[in-house]
Design a protein around this motif. Structure first.
Motif, PDB file in Angstrom:
ATOM      1  N   GLU A 243      41.208  39.218  19.229  1.00  0.00           N
ATOM      2  CA  GLU A 243      40.589  40.017  20.287  1.00  0.00           C
ATOM      3  C   GLU A 243      39.708  41.120  19.716  1.00  0.00           C
ATOM      4  O   GLU A 243      38.599  41.358  20.201  1.00  0.00           O
ATOM      5  CB  GLU A 243      41.678  40.617  21.182  1.00  0.00           C
ATOM      6  N   ASP A 244      40.191  41.788  18.653  1.00  0.00           N
ATOM      7  CA  ASP A 244      39.398  42.852  18.027  1.00  0.00           C
ATOM      8  C   ASP A 244      38.145  42.281  17.370  1.00  0.00           C
ATOM      9  O   ASP A 244      37.064  42.889  17.436  1.00  0.00           O
ATOM     10  CB  ASP A 244      40.236  43.596  16.992  1.00  0.00           C
ATOM     11  N   GLU A 245      38.271  41.110  16.740  1.00  0.00           N
ATOM     12  CA  GLU A 245      37.106  40.499  16.091  1.00  0.00           C
ATOM     13  C   GLU A 245      36.076  40.052  17.128  1.00  0.00           C
ATOM     14  O   GLU A 245      34.868  40.195  16.906  1.00  0.00           O
ATOM     15  CB  GLU A 245      37.563  39.309  15.239  1.00  0.00           C
ATOM     16  N   PHE A 246      36.541  39.522  18.255  1.00  0.00           N
ATOM     17  CA  PHE A 246      35.610  39.096  19.298  1.00  0.00           C
ATOM     18  C   PHE A 246      34.869  40.298  19.887  1.00  0.00           C
ATOM     19  O   PHE A 246      33.659  40.223  20.154  1.00  0.00           O
ATOM     20  CB  PHE A 246      36.369  38.353  20.402  1.00  0.00           C
ATOM     21  N   ASN A 247      35.572  41.405  20.083  1.00  0.00           N
ATOM     22  CA  ASN A 247      34.916  42.614  20.582  1.00  0.00           C
ATOM     23  C   ASN A 247      33.889  43.137  19.589  1.00  0.00           C
ATOM     24  O   ASN A 247      32.821  43.635  19.986  1.00  0.00           O
ATOM     25  CB  ASN A 247      35.963  43.689  20.878  1.00  0.00           C
ATOM     26  N   LEU A 248      34.192  43.014  18.297  1.00  0.00           N
ATOM     27  CA  LEU A 248      33.243  43.437  17.274  1.00  0.00           C
ATOM     28  C   LEU A 248      32.005  42.547  17.290  1.00  0.00           C
ATOM     29  O   LEU A 248      30.869  43.030  17.156  1.00  0.00           O
ATOM     30  CB  LEU A 248      33.905  43.404  15.894  1.00  0.00           C
ATOM     31  N   VAL A 249      32.203  41.233  17.457  1.00  0.00           N
ATOM     32  CA  VAL A 249      31.069  40.308  17.547  1.00  0.00           C
ATOM     33  C   VAL A 249      30.201  40.645  18.752  1.00  0.00           C
ATOM     34  O   VAL A 249      28.965  40.639  18.673  1.00  0.00           O
ATOM     35  CB  VAL A 249      31.569  38.846  17.620  1.00  0.00           C
ATOM     36  N   ALA A 250      30.835  40.960  19.882  1.00  0.00           N
ATOM     37  CA  ALA A 250      30.085  41.321  21.089  1.00  0.00           C
ATOM     38  C   ALA A 250      29.260  42.582  20.865  1.00  0.00           C
ATOM     39  O   ALA A 250      28.095  42.670  21.267  1.00  0.00           O
ATOM     40  CB  ALA A 250      31.044  41.498  22.258  1.00  0.00           C
TER      41      ALA A 250
END
Length: 334
Positions: free
Chosen positions: A179-186
């Motif tokens: 979840e944290d990595e996806f938010n960073l990608v966004a």
């Protein structure tokens, strides 16, 4: 001391499984999974032994049959995360098969299975396809207890009909973003950071990350779909032109359909004002879904380097369309 004995028992169990005949190797995963399930049960039972409930001390229900354990989880997500983490450590991926909800929308039951469970549905296609599904019977069931406000886990079937994966790095499950990595990608995508640079940042922050460039592309597409929900392609295009500082002009037909679109960025305009001597106009095709010719205007510097000035989508290649584009280009000088 007790923890050392448990670790030694687990190590001995794995050695026994390694020495087992080939026909029993498939049950290795089930044996380790069942042992660690019991190991967590012992830990949770020690915790709840001193816990006083409203109706007395916690006791294991006598109605529970084979396959039940005394594990308790605070939420369904905690249960699924624990099962998936345990299964991943022994070379198996567990996914959600189905769930049941009450009329109010509260989920009270969830069924988990091996990712190789079920059968592949053959589709009418000329392509030669394969499948990783082996109709694996492994199944777990999590249920919510209204009496104790917790989730319990039941092993419906602890057998697999396939070998565990030796190297999980190549499995799609291992390439998923947290979840944290996806938010960073966004966040980085909205800052116009290139996907290859996003992947490099993720791997620098998490050395165990095994995601690929395709994972980043898929995440970026998902983010765009969320941002563009409820908008038409034309609304998305005009919104991007406006938010990125482009100056644009459009013409439409009587049916309110796009006919011509001209746009220029202020940075390109400033460079053109500094070097206005040479202009080159070219048209390319097959650049969009609507088969509209794409016109590009470029300039040439004193060192014979080209730079982009303006762009245009045209309904067709007629004199009136080229005249309209050149007039728009001329008006930008004012």
């Amino acid at each position: 001391m007790e923890e050392m004995l448990k670790t030694e028992r687990l190590h001995l169990l794995e050695q026994i499984c390694d020495l087992a005949p080939s026909n029993g190797a498939k049950s290795r995963v089930a044996m380790i999974f069942k042992y660690r399930l019991r190991q967590r049960r012992d830990e949770m039972m020690a915790f709840y032994a001193n816990l006083k409930l409203d109706d007395g001390e916690y006791e294991e229900s006598e109605e529970q049959g084979d396959g039940y354990n005394s594990d308790v989880f605070g939420s369904c997500e905690e249960l699924i995360n624990w099962v998936q983490k345990l299964a991943y450590s022994i070379g198996v991926v567990v996914i959600k098969r189905r769930s049941n909800k009450r009329s109010c929308g509260f989920m009270y039951r969830v069924v988990l299975q091996c990712d190789r469970g079920g059968e592949y549905k053959v589709k009418d296609s000329s392509k030669v396809t394969g499948t990783k599904k082996t109709n694996c019977p492994f199944e777990l069931e999590g249920t919510y207890s209204d009496d104790y406000d917790c989730w319990t886990l039941k092993v419906t079937c602890d057998q697999h009909n396939h070998q565990p994966v030796l190297f999980m790095e190549g499995h799609p499950y291992a390439k998923r973003l947290s979840e944290d990595e996806f938010n960073l990608v966004a966040e980085l995508t909205r800052m116009n950071v290139a996907p290859r640079d996003i992947l490099a940042i993720l791997k620098e922050r998490n050395l165990s990350n095994v995601s690929t460039l395709r994972t980043i592309y898929n995440a970026c597409n998902k983010i765009r779909m969320v941002d563009q929900v409820g908008k038409s392609p034309m609304q998305v295009l005009l919104s991007l032109l406006h938010s990125n500082g482009y100056v644009y002009e459009i013409t439409s037909t009587g049916l309110n359909e796009l006919e011509n679109l001209f746009f220029i960025h202020l940075t390109s305009f400033d460079i053109w004002r500094a070097i206005p001597h040479v202009l080159i106009i070219d048209v390319t095709y097959k650049t969009n879904h609507y088969n509209m010719p794409f016109l590009e205007v470029v300039g040439v510097t004193s060192t014979s380097k080209t730079f982009s000035i303006a762009f245009a989508f045209m309904h067709n290649e007629k004199t009136v369309n080229y005249t309209w584009v050149l007039n728009c280009l001329k008006l930008t000088l004012n």
